[in-house]
Scaffold this active site. Structure first.
Site, short mmCIF file in Angstrom:
data_model
loop_
_atom_site.label_atom_id
_atom_site.label_comp_id
_atom_site.label_asym_id
_atom_site.label_seq_id
_atom_site.Cartn_x
_atom_site.Cartn_y
_atom_site.Cartn_z
CD GLU A 1 -0.32 -123.01 77.91
OE1 GLU A 1 -1.21 -122.60 77.14
OE2 GLU A 1 0.79 -122.48 78.03
CG ASP B 1 -17.64 -118.82 69.16
OD1 ASP B 1 -16.43 -119.11 69.06
OD2 ASP B 1 -18.40 -118.71 68.18
CE LYS C 1 -0.82 -120.03 73.92
NZ LYS C 1 -0.51 -120.79 75.13
CG HIS D 1 5.53 -123.23 82.16
ND1 HIS D 1 4.24 -123.59 81.89
CD2 HIS D 1 5.69 -122.02 81.58
CE1 HIS D 1 3.66 -122.63 81.20
NE2 HIS D 1 4.52 -121.66 81.00
#
Ligand code: NAD
Length: 424
Positions: free
Chosen positions: A84, A278, A262, A376
């Site tokens: 990302e 993990d 998130k 972004h």
């Protein structure tokens, strides 16, 4: 012609090359696709084949480095594996803005994991609960007997908890064994102990044991980070107050909290993945912990201090290791750990917490000021340019045009690319 069948008998026993040939036939992969699969990068196909099943290739994800991080008085370069855009830049920015004020302070509640043993069909669950608690010394001996290596390293059984829960299958007696797994994430270590203990619990209580597995809600393994950003370092009181309002939104509303968390996990999972740990285990633990009050909410807490600084804290389960799983086996995970120079799983967990807090700061600041998209845009525009088919130098040229036009869209990128190729 019949549709191809996914019943590929003996697939798991085949060589990687033979599997690729069968998949290519099924999916119509051409030679270029097959060449991509064969070039596995830094992860040797034979090693990949030992890590998971049915291997046909590897999936390369960019590895970047977060700079500017000062944690507990020491500077770190933190490897982050993510696909990302803007995630790594965000951590660098957030860390730069608190560097002169001392950076991050971290701590950890311990390195204890919990495994659960489910017991059903007990007529007297409350009585059974006490009978299990009375066996603490035997339980300790059974658990510690499973893992002499862990014991030698100072780990092993630490605590016992037994609860009676009501369920649609009737009452269940749930035993928790709490085990210090030191520098291992510990899933296999505690699962082995829980499986070994199962028959004894059944025998002592007259019930039947079913599931014996760790919980990812590792709340005896909480990593904590805190940091203060001076108002003058972050653009003034208006920015700070806007960030507080953005945080209060996440605190009050699960729809917002999901995205807020998130954002934290953008940074967290990238370090977890880079170090061969993990990421699903850590994600599960984080979100379960965010719901512990019964209502899903923000993992971070933000306050304004008496001096007017913006103070953030993050506390959440962080089950990561330096041994076990892919941490030792994956060559790039080893490089990532070397880059960090960490000496213990606890140190790694604390760094990850600092990265999560930095990531949250950056997201709150961007949202409360220019909005998420502006920051972004440059990288996003490159992705869009590539989606439109741009290659090499074309990517930058098309991306710049999209940003200048204020229209970062694939259709616009296609038009711009065509114009570029036509020399217009
Ligand atoms: P592991 O069993 O490979 O390694 C742990 C063992 O290494 C310990 O039991 C100990 O005997 C030994 N060891 C050597 N040096 C050590 C040290 N310094 N500190 C501690 N132990 C040391 O791995 P693990 O950590 O028990 O399990 C991790 C793996 O389990 C991950 O790959 C994870 O994906 C997987 N897993 C996860 C879940 C889950 O999260 N729900 C379930 C099952 C498996």
């Amino acid at each position: 012609m019949n549709a191809p069948s996914s019943r590929l008998s003996g697939f798991h026993k085949q060589s990687v090359a033979d599997r690729v040939a069968r998949v290519a036939e099924f999916s119509g992969l051409d030679q270029a696709d097959r060449d991509l699969l064969a070039g596995s990068g830094h992860l040797d196909l034979e090693l990949a084949n030992r890590l998971v099943e049915n291997v046909v290739g590897t999936m390369n994800i960019p590895l970047g480095v977060a700079t500017n991080l000062r944690i507990d008085g020491r500077d770190y370069l933190v490897p982050m594996a993510t696909e990302e855009s803007s995630v790594i830049a965000a951590v660098c920015n957030a860390a730069r803005q608190c560097y002169d004020n001392g950076g991050f302070t971290t701590s950890m509640s311990g390195t204890q994991m919990i495994a659960q043993i489910q017991l059903v069909e007990v007529p007297d669950p409350e009585h059974a609960r006490i009978r299990i608690l009375e066996r603490r010394d035997e339980i300790r001996a059974i658990c510690d007997g499973c893992d002499p290596v862990l014991l030698k390293l100072g780990g092993g059984f630490r605590d016992l908890e037994v609860r009676v829960i009501q369920s649609r299958s009737g009452p269940m007696v749930i035993t928790h064994i709490v085990v210090d797994t030191r520098d291992a994430m510990g899933a296999n270590a505690v699962n082995t102990m829980a499986e070994k203990l199962g028959p004894s619990i059944a025998e002592w209580t007259g019930g039947r044991t079913y599931l014996r597995i760790l919980t990812n809600l590792a709340d005896r393994r909480l990593a904590r980070a805190r940091c203060e950003w001076r108002t003058e370092d972050i653009g003034g009181a208006e920015v700070r107050d806007g960030m507080m309002i953005a945080y209060h939104f996440a605190e009050a509303d699960p729809y917002r909290a999901a995205t807020h968390n998130k954002g934290i996990m953008n940074g967290v999972s990238a370090v977890v993945l880079a170090t061969g740990n993990d990421s699903r285990a850590v994600e599960a633990g984080a979100h379960a912990y965010a719901s512990r009050s019964g209502r899903y909410t923000s993992l971070t807490r933000w306050e304004v201090t008496r001096e007017g600084n913006l103070a953030g804290v993050l506390e959440f389960p962080m089950a990561v290791g330096l041994v076990g799983g892919a941490t030792k086996a994956h060559p790039m995970a080893q490089v990532a750990l070397k880059m960090l120079g960490v000496k213990s799983a606890e140190e790694l967990a604390r760094i990850i917490a600092a990265v999560g807090l930095a990531q949250n700061f950056a997201a709150l600041r961007a949202l409360a000021t220019e909005g998420a998209q502006r920051g972004h845009m440059a990288l996003h525009a490159q992705n869009i340019a590539m989606m439109a088919g741009a290659r090499g130098d074309e990517i930058d040229a098309v991306a710049k045009r999209l940003v200048a036009l204020g229209k970062v869209r694939v259709d616009v990128a296609e038009t711009e690319l065509a114009a570029l190729r036509a020399g217009r």
